[in-house]
Write an enzyme that holds these catalytic residues in place. Structure first.
Site, PDB file in Angstrom:
ATOM      1  N   ARG A  57       0.630  -0.943  -0.322  1.00 42.00           N
ATOM      2  CA  ARG A  57       0.082   0.212   0.286  1.00 42.00           C
ATOM      3  C   ARG A  57       1.112   1.660  -0.451  1.00 42.00           C
ATOM      4  O   ARG A  57       0.540   2.613  -0.862  1.00 42.00           O
ATOM      5  CB  ARG A  57      -0.734   0.027   1.371  1.00 42.00           C
ATOM      6  CG  ARG A  57      -2.083  -0.546   0.730  1.00 42.00           C
ATOM      7  CD  ARG A  57      -2.675  -0.992   2.527  1.00 42.00           C
ATOM      8  NE  ARG A  57      -1.905  -1.809   2.960  1.00 42.00           N
ATOM      9  CZ  ARG A  57      -1.662  -3.194   2.698  1.00 42.00           C
ATOM     10  NH1 ARG A  57      -3.203  -4.017   2.337  1.00 42.00           N
ATOM     11  NH2 ARG A  57      -1.273  -3.858   3.054  1.00 42.00           N
ATOM     12  N   THR A  58       1.952   1.204   0.716  1.00 40.27           N
ATOM     13  CA  THR A  58       2.570   2.435   0.766  1.00 40.27           C
ATOM     14  C   THR A  58       3.401   2.966   0.028  1.00 40.27           C
ATOM     15  O   THR A  58       3.036   4.275  -0.794  1.00 40.27           O
ATOM     16  CB  THR A  58       3.203   2.240   1.854  1.00 40.27           C
ATOM     17  OG1 THR A  58       2.476   2.119   3.752  1.00 40.27           O
ATOM     18  CG2 THR A  58       3.819   3.760   2.155  1.00 40.27           C
ATOM     19  N   LYS A  86      24.136  -5.884  -0.636  1.00 36.34           N
ATOM     20  CA  LYS A  86      26.001  -5.825  -0.575  1.00 36.34           C
ATOM     21  C   LYS A  86      26.375  -5.041   0.599  1.00 36.34           C
ATOM     22  O   LYS A  86      27.878  -5.076   0.433  1.00 36.34           O
ATOM     23  CB  LYS A  86      26.595  -4.983  -1.927  1.00 36.34           C
ATOM     24  CG  LYS A  86      25.818  -6.007  -2.784  1.00 36.34           C
ATOM     25  CD  LYS A  86      26.899  -5.110  -4.144  1.00 36.34           C
ATOM     26  CE  LYS A  86      26.107  -4.956  -5.650  1.00 36.34           C
ATOM     27  NZ  LYS A  86      26.588  -4.339  -5.949  1.00 36.34           N
ATOM     28  N   ARG A 107      12.079   3.526   3.212  1.00 33.26           N
ATOM     29  CA  ARG A 107      11.291   2.182   4.241  1.00 33.26           C
ATOM     30  C   ARG A 107      12.526   2.029   4.494  1.00 33.26           C
ATOM     31  O   ARG A 107      14.177   1.087   3.400  1.00 33.26           O
ATOM     32  CB  ARG A 107      10.241   1.903   3.927  1.00 33.26           C
ATOM     33  CG  ARG A 107       9.845   0.400   4.928  1.00 33.26           C
ATOM     34  CD  ARG A 107       8.607   0.115   4.114  1.00 33.26           C
ATOM     35  NE  ARG A 107       7.412   0.923   4.317  1.00 33.26           N
ATOM     36  CZ  ARG A 107       6.130   0.454   5.075  1.00 33.26           C
ATOM     37  NH1 ARG A 107       5.775  -0.933   4.337  1.00 33.26           N
ATOM     38  NH2 ARG A 107       4.675   1.212   5.370  1.00 33.26           N
ATOM     39  N   HIS A 135       6.010   6.319  11.048  1.00 35.88           N
ATOM     40  CA  HIS A 135       4.889   5.843  10.135  1.00 35.88           C
ATOM     41  C   HIS A 135       4.245   7.143   9.647  1.00 35.88           C
ATOM     42  O   HIS A 135       2.853   7.075   9.491  1.00 35.88           O
ATOM     43  CB  HIS A 135       4.463   4.457   9.976  1.00 35.88           C
ATOM     44  CG  HIS A 135       4.437   4.101   8.275  1.00 35.88           C
ATOM     45  ND1 HIS A 135       3.901   5.077   7.057  1.00 35.88           N
ATOM     46  CD2 HIS A 135       3.383   3.030   8.292  1.00 35.88           C
ATOM     47  CE1 HIS A 135       3.488   4.044   6.672  1.00 35.88           C
ATOM     48  NE2 HIS A 135       3.189   3.462   6.750  1.00 35.88           N
TER      49      HIS A 135
HETATM   50  C1  NCD Z   1       1.876  -0.870   8.136  1.00 32.74           C
HETATM   51  C2  NCD Z   1       3.501  -0.756   8.370  1.00 32.74           C
HETATM   52  O1  NCD Z   1       4.256  -0.700   7.421  1.00 32.74           O
HETATM   53  O2  NCD Z   1       3.964  -0.776   9.457  1.00 32.74           O
HETATM   54  N1  NCD Z   1       1.050  -1.191   6.755  1.00 32.74           N
HETATM   55  C3  NCD Z   1       1.485  -0.040   6.108  1.00 32.74           C
HETATM   56  O3  NCD Z   1       2.598   1.074   6.113  1.00 32.74           O
HETATM   57  N2  NCD Z   1       0.196  -0.216   5.491  1.00 32.74           N
HETATM   58  C4  NCD Z   1       1.436  -1.481   8.887  1.00 32.74           C
HETATM   59  C5  NCD Z   1       1.686  -3.053   9.098  1.00 32.74           C
HETATM   60  O4  NCD Z   1       2.776  -3.269   8.663  1.00 32.74           O
HETATM   61  O5  NCD Z   1       1.128  -3.811  10.266  1.00 32.74           O
END
Ligand code: NCD
Length: 439
Positions: A57-58, A86, A107, A135
């Site tokens: 999703r993100t 690496k 991320r 997040h």
């Molecule tokens: C969340 C995350 O990655 O922290 N998911 C997301 O970004 N939609 C929550 C999760 O992974 O549980």
């Protein structure tokens, strides 16, 4: 309204001021209602998506946001195909990405990773999840979903449910909810609560008061009928006397469910709690919106998907517009400025404090000494400037008088912040020429 020429990036929901959030929600609404107005806003701009941890999703919603604004994306979607596999340090990866893109979405498993990437590159970096720390764009999506339902957060009660210890979305959401004045009820799964100093720090910053409330249903989720509650400033509440039972939690306006984060080392409790569909008839949940950052496991049964209170797919639908509004503020501030984020205090690089005590801090992975900052308005708590962990500091010196004091002595409060120098032990300070001054 004070306008910032350009947002420099987004690292933590701790930066969300109420004025920022209100203006931001209005901007997201504009993007959703009149997408045609923005179709060219990022023409010629390149945003790098660096996802060194799994995401569906993100990443897709960040990419959709850039593409809908007419910009382009370059993407690392699989950590196994990046040079990180690496052994490349994040600082080096970030410098490389800065040569190719106008902004970076990152991320990473390391806590504080986006702050480090921004510090070494000077480019706008958006934190799309750093370990279990934060997040913030998920929080913007969560808050925007609630804003669309409620308008105002005043007088609303939100429950945070599940793996609070390892999840980053509930941590970030707590900063957002207290910025907007909601009451928060903490509902950690048994054994999966976060560390008390995190909650204390958030509540203290917003002038909230810790309280308690009870309801028989809570025992199925947390193992106890009594829960901690964060009361907003000004909330009328009777004082509890010793031995008195806490008041009944009458209702929740929203419940934010989170899954067990096994990939972060959460050992499954014997049974992770689950929202039983039958419970939704209880007055506690009768008008309660159900939110979840997804992915879900068993805690949120599919039977609930058609219930009008279920809002988790609505959260998903708002994701691209939320991220588009952020990119407009980051990259097209000539057209779309927003009130400022509260800047996180800059970190002081100070090799004498050694390593960050948090093994998941990005500084540990990169072999850097911990950069420190002061917590909020308080002068006596020192945090890692990248991962916010509390640092054990017992002494403070003044750079101008060269005197060394016990941290909790009266002299420390009079030292100007720019002259403050924390020490873990006296010997290091004395070796540097500080004079011991216990008064
Ligand atoms: C969340 C995350 O990655 O922290 N998911 C997301 O970004 N939609 C929550 C999760 O992974 O549980």
């Amino acid at each position: 309204m004070r306008l910032l020429p350009q947002l420099e990036g987004l690292h933590s929901a701790e930066s969300f001021a109420p004025e920022f959030l209100q203006a931001f929600f209005a901007r997201v609404r504009e993007v959703e209602d009149t997408p045609g107005l923005f179709a060219d806003a990022l023409r010629g701009r390149v945003v790098a998506m660096v996802f060194l941890e799994p995401s569906t999703r993100t990443r897709l919603s960040f990419e959709a946001a850039v593409l809908r604004l007419g910009g382009s994306v370059i993407t690392v979607a699989d950590p196994r195909t990046a040079s990180a596999a690496k052994g490349e340090a994040l600082a080096d990866t970030a410098r490389v990405v800065a040569a190719y893109g106008d902004a970076m979405v990152l991320r990473h498993t390391g806590e504080g990773a986006s702050r480090l990437a921004a510090a070494v590159t000077g480019m706008p970096v958006v934190n799309a999840g750093d370990g279990r720390l934060g997040h913030p764009t998920q929080t913007l999506t969560d808050l925007y979903t609630l804003y669309r339902a409620w308008g105002s957060f005043q007088g609303r009660t939100v429950g945070l449910f599940g793996d609070l210890a390892h999840g980053r979305t509930a941590r970030s959401l707590l900063w957002g909810l207290v910025a907007l004045g909601a009451r928060v009820v903490f509902l950690p799964a048994p054994g999966l609560d976060w560390e008390p100093d995190f909650e204390d720090r958030v509540l203290a910053r917003a002038g909230y008061r810790p309280a308690r409330a009870c309801h028989p249903l809570l025992a199925a989720w947390t193992g106890r009928e009594v829960a901690r509650v964060a009361e907003p400033p000004g909330a009328v509440q009777g004082r509890l006397f010793a031995g008195e039972a806490p008041p009944l939690l009458e209702h929740l306006d929203a419940l934010y469910l989170t899954r067990l984060q096994q990939e972060r080392g959460a050992a499954p409790p014997s049974a992770y709690p689950r929202l039983e569909p039958g419970r939704l008839e209880d007055p506690l949940l009768r008008d309660c919106l159900l939110l979840h950052p997804l992915p879900r496991r068993g805690e949120l049964p599919r039977e609930l998907d058609e219930d009008p209170r279920a809002r988790y797919f609505e959260q998903v639908r708002h994701g691209p517009a939320v991220r588009a509004a952020l990119f407009l503020a980051l990259l097209r501030s000539d057209r779309w400025s927003l009130p400022p984020l509260q800047p996180l205090p800059a970190g002081h690089p100070d090799p004498s404090l050694g390593l960050c005590p948090n093994p998941r801090c990005i500084t540990r992975e990169e072999g850097l000494p911990v950069p420190w900052r002061l917590a909020g308005a308080g002068r006596r708590e020192f945090l890692c400037a990248l991962c916010d962990s509390r640092l054990e500091v017992d002494y403070a010196g003044c750079r101008s008088t060269r005197r060394l004091h016990p941290l909790h002595g009266p002299a420390v409060a009079r030292i100007q912040p720019e002259n403050l120098r924390p020490f873990r032990d006296r010997q290091t300070a004395l070796r540097e020429g500080y004079l011991w001054s216990p008064g």
